[in-house]
Design an enzyme around this catalytic site. Structure first.
Site, mmCIF file in Angstrom:
data_model
loop_
_atom_site.group_PDB
_atom_site.id
_atom_site.type_symbol
_atom_site.label_atom_id
_atom_site.label_comp_id
_atom_site.label_asym_id
_atom_site.label_seq_id
_atom_site.Cartn_x
_atom_site.Cartn_y
_atom_site.Cartn_z
ATOM 1 C CB CYS A 54 -133.758 -32.395 -6.213
ATOM 2 S SG CYS A 54 -135.051 -31.783 -5.364
ATOM 3 C CG HIS A 105 -136.785 -36.242 -6.890
ATOM 4 N ND1 HIS A 105 -135.578 -35.474 -5.201
ATOM 5 C CD2 HIS A 105 -135.825 -36.763 -7.581
ATOM 6 C CE1 HIS A 105 -134.391 -35.995 -6.341
ATOM 7 N NE2 HIS A 105 -134.537 -36.930 -7.502
ATOM 8 C CG HIS A 117 -132.008 -38.256 -9.314
ATOM 9 N ND1 HIS A 117 -132.499 -38.279 -8.640
ATOM 10 C CD2 HIS A 117 -132.024 -39.158 -9.602
ATOM 11 C CE1 HIS A 117 -132.986 -39.845 -8.320
ATOM 12 N NE2 HIS A 117 -132.007 -40.350 -9.182
#
Length: 299
Positions: A54, A105, A117
Site C-alpha cells: 500500500c 493500510h 490503493h
C-alpha cells in the site's frame, strides 16, 4: 526515574519543518496516474509495477507527479496536516486500521468517497472509504501531504512555519545516554532498524525496557509522537490514576488511547482544543508538551 524520563523527552524537542507543500501537476494527472496501475498485483514490500504494497504504491504514484514521500505507512501518516473526513480532497492520503494495532493500510483519496490503493486481495483497486462491511469500520484518518493547485501550493510553501518535534530514534538515544539504560545483547529486533543504524543499540534498549514498542515489526525511527501516544507516555511516566469521560468528539470509546486520554482530562492535564476535539492523531508540538508538563508539575 519516571519523572526523569519525562523531562528527557521534553528536553529532546528539536526543530524540523513540515513537509514541503510543493504541488503535483494536478488532481486529474494524479488520479489518472494512479488508475493506470489498477490490477497490478499486491506484493509485500513492493515498490514497482511488478507488485506494490500500500505505501509503496502511494510513494510510486506521487513520485511520478513530482512529490517525494517516505516509504512506510507510518512515516506517511506523520506527514502534512490532519484532514477531517468531511473535508477530504482528491490527493489526500487516507489511513485505516486493519490489524487492530493502529495505522496499517493507506490509499489515495480520488473523490466521491472513493480511494485507490494496493489491496492484499486484488492488488491496485478502487474502494469506498464508507464501505460498511470493511473499510468504513477501519477508517482512522487522513493527511494532506500536498496541495494540488499550483498557486495555493506556492503560497503555502511561503508560509510554512517550523514546528519543534523529536523523532522516536533520537528520543531513544537520549534516554539511553541520560538514564543509563543497558544495551541488551542480540540482533536488531525491528525490520526498519538495520544493525548499522546510528541509534540501533538505543532502540533495542528502550524496546527491552518497555518504553517504546514497534508496529508490525517496525520501529518507525523517523516517526513522531502523536497526542494519543503522548497521553500513554504521560500517564505511565507519572503513574497517574483516575478517569472520567472527557467526551472528545474525535476520540472513539473503543480507541486504544481513550483510557489514557480520559485520565489526563480527569487530572486536568488536557482539556482538548476548545472545539470539542482532542487532536488524537496530531503530532505533539513543543508548546503542547511544555503545557502538559507545567500542569502536571502544578499538581
Amino acid at each position: 526515574m519516571k519523572r526523569l524520563l519525562f523531562f528527557v523527552l521534553a528536553s529532546l524537542i528539536i526543530s524540523s519543518s513540515l513537509p514541503s507543500m510543493a504541488s503535483a501537476n494536478s488532481t486529474t494527472s494524479l488520479v489518472s496516474t494512479a488508475k493506470s496501475y489498477i490490477g497490478v498485483p499486491y506484493s509485500y514490500g513492493g515498490t514497482t509495477t511488478s507488485g506494490f504494497d500500500c505505501s509503496g504504491f502511494i510513494q510510486y504514484v506521487f513520485k511520478k507527479e513530482g512529490k517525494s514521500l517516505p516509504r512506510t505507512t507510518g512515516q506517511q501518516y506523520n506527514m502534512g496536516k490532519t484532514v477531517a473526513k468531511s473535508a477530504l480532497q482528491t490527493g489526500d492520503l487516507v489511513f485505516f486500521n486493519t490489524s487492530g494495532r493502529g495505522v496499517s493500510h493507506a490509499g489515495i483519496y480520488i473523490g466521491a468517497n472513493n480511494f485507490i490503493h494496493a489491496s492484499t486481495s486484488k492488488g491496485v483497486m478502487i474502494s469506498s472509504i464508507n464501505d460498511p462491511y470493511y473499510w468504513g469500520k477501519r477508517y482512522i484518518g487522513a493527511r494532506r501531504v500536498t496541495d494540488l493547485t499550483p498557486e495555493k501550493a506556492v503560497a503555502a510553501a511561503d508560509t510554512v512555519k517550523k514546528v519543534k518535534y523529536a523523532t522516536r530514534a533520537e528520543i531513544a538515544e537520549t534516554i539511553v545516554k541520560e538514564v543509563g539504560l543497558p544495551i541488551p545483547d542480540g540482533q536488531a529486533v525491528f525490520s526498519d532498524v538495520p544493525a548499522d543504524h546510528p541509534q540501533a543499540d538505543a532502540i533495542r534498549a528502550v524496546a527491552e525496557a518497555g518504553i517504546f514498542s514497534g508496529n508490525n515489526g517496525e520501529f518507525n525511527p523517523d516517526g513522531l509522537l502523536t497526542r494519543a501516544q503522548m497521553a500513554k507516555v504521560l500517564v505511565e511516566t507519572f503513574d497517574m490514576e483516575g478517569t472520567s469521560n472527557a467526551n472528545f468528539k474525535d476520540v472513539p470509546s473503543d480507541h486504544w488511547a481513550t483510557e489514557y486520554i480520559n485520565t489526563l482530562a480527569h487530572n486536568n492535564v488536557t482539556s482538548g482544543y476548545g472545539d470539542g476535539n482532542y487532536g488524537l492523531n496530531d503530532n505533539v508540538t513543543a508548546a503542547q508538551l511544555q503545557k502538559f508538563m507545567k500542569k502536571i508539575e502544578a499538581q
